[in-house]
Design a protein around this motif. Structure first.
Motif, PDB file in Angstrom:
ATOM      1  N   ASP A  91      -5.592 -25.710  -2.587  1.00  0.00           N
ATOM      2  CA  ASP A  91      -4.263 -25.909  -2.004  1.00  0.00           C
ATOM      3  C   ASP A  91      -4.226 -27.037  -0.985  1.00  0.00           C
ATOM      4  OD1 ASP A  91      -3.297 -23.685  -3.448  1.00  0.00           O
ATOM      5  OD2 ASP A  91      -3.980 -22.312  -1.890  1.00  0.00           O
ATOM      6  N   THR A 181     -10.441 -17.675  -0.453  1.00  0.00           N
ATOM      7  CA  THR A 181     -10.789 -18.629  -1.506  1.00  0.00           C
ATOM      8  C   THR A 181     -11.240 -17.907  -2.767  1.00  0.00           C
ATOM      9  OG1 THR A 181     -11.373 -20.358   0.080  1.00  0.00           O
ATOM     10  CG2 THR A 181     -12.343 -20.518  -2.118  1.00  0.00           C
ATOM     11  N   ARG A 184      -8.288 -16.853  -4.646  1.00  0.00           N
ATOM     12  CA  ARG A 184      -7.515 -17.993  -5.174  1.00  0.00           C
ATOM     13  C   ARG A 184      -8.242 -18.710  -6.299  1.00  0.00           C
ATOM     14  NH1 ARG A 184      -5.219 -21.521  -7.249  1.00  0.00           N
ATOM     15  NH2 ARG A 184      -3.954 -23.217  -6.345  1.00  0.00           N
TER      16      ARG A 184
END
Length: 360
Positions: A91, A181, A184
């Protein structure tokens, strides 16, 4: 002495740190101060930034978010480089790098996310070169360290048949950023086979590995990180595999495992790591074994050393670059020893280059 590249002229000794209030970011701020650079602490959360104590250390603070390009532009103003410590990098890497491109300053991050690093190489090599900047993804424990160790082991070989990187941690107390993380980053991991990036088999291969003490024989699983993206950028290698022992993975998968706790006045945890890199060309092998403490704390001197060398003009090429292609790997590693790292380079012909007691 700092060179006269435009990025350096703009900010001199000033380095912005995006994600400064995070666990790794705070280590990076401290290391920049220790090395005589002027950090700017940037965070997305104004309350956390205010409570960070940076102002008490005469560190300028700025608020910026990845959803606001103008806030990023303002936050990077006056700096020579930015170190991105804010995950998930899937991101943050692109918006922060694009802000660095607009500012004409160098960019480094510490991602372990393969797809984040791969995207920077594939999309931004030409824009970074045209802007006259250096962008270095994955200059952290996962990624940059493996690249530098493998490059030191390779030495004067121009191509190799196989690189095996085996990592042992005695524990893993993950930060909140690591946990976020993990949620994600759902991409299939990549390794190198037949000279090309390919998806890791599912289930991942397992094996055992004979590490030096204090680890000894460890059960390991193939778990490649960003070194798999970095190394093939400058090394011709037919097969590249990375492994991690199972103990830290059990900690990581346990939701009750606490975040890292300081064990000394530097803020480092008691975690011990070892990285064993074996490079093979034909029947010859070369090996590097490195050991240190706290993978998060270790990332700070690693990325700051790279930043200093870039600002000092050691790297002439511009674009998105792997650390092993820019720096003298052995000299770089020596600069981290013995305060942050101990390592041993074992050349071909040395009896210790034969890897005994392992099964891959």
């Amino acid at each position: 002495m700092f060179n006269s590249h435009s990025a350096t002229r703009k900010g001199g000794h000033t380095v912005a740190v995006f994600g400064a209030t995070g666990h790794t970011g705070q280590f990076v701020i401290t290391e920049l101060l220790r090395r005589g650079l002027t950090p700017i602490a940037i965070a997305r959360d104004e309350k956390r930034l205010s409570a960070s104590g940076f102002q008490d250390r005469s560190v300028e603070t700025r608020v910026a978010t990845i959803n606001s390009s103008s806030s990023l532009d303002q936050a990077l103003a006056g700096s020579a480089a930015v170190i991105n410590c804010a995950g998930p990098f899937l991101d943050t890497a692109v918006p922060v790098l694009e802000a660095a491109l607009r500012a004409g300053i160098h960019y480094l991050d510490v991602t372990a996310e393969q797809m984040s690093a791969l995207e920077l190489f594939e999309r931004y090599a030409t824009p970074a070169r045209d802007a006259g900047i250096i962008a270095v993804p994955a200059m952290g424990f996962y990624g940059g360290l493996g690249d530098m160790l493998a490059t030191a082991a390779i030495g004067d070989w121009t191509e190799v048949d196989e690189i095996n990187i085996s990592i042992a941690l005695d524990s893993w107390e993950p930060t909140q950023g690591t946990r976020l993380t993990g949620k994600r980053n759902t991409h299939r991991r990549l390794h190198v086979t037949d000279g090309k990036l390919a998806q890791l088999p599912d289930p991942a291969p397992t094996a055992s590995w004979q590490f030096p003490e204090p680890f000894g024989i460890q059960e390991i699983v193939e778990l490649p990180f960003t070194e798999t993206v970095l190394i093939p950028r400058h090394v011709q290698v037919s097969a590249l595999h990375s492994y991690l022992n199972l103990t830290p993975l059990r900690d990581l998968r346990d939701s009750s495992t606490p975040p890292p706790t300081p064990s000394d006045d530097t803020g480092r945890s008691a975690q011990i790591f070892m990285v064993d890199v074996v490079v093979r060309k034909g029947t010859e092998t070369r090996r590097v074994i490195a050991q240190g403490r706290d993978i998060y704390a270790f990332t700070a001197p690693l990325v700051v050393e790279a930043t200093l060398r870039i600002l000092g003009g050691e790297a002439e090429e511009r674009g998105v670059l792997a650390p092993g292609s820019m720096f003298d790997a052995l000299n770089f590693l020596q600069s981290l020893a013995p305060s942050h790292l101990t390592f041993d380079v074992i050349s071909a012909g040395d009896p210790r280059s034969a890897v005994l007691g392992h099964q891959l």
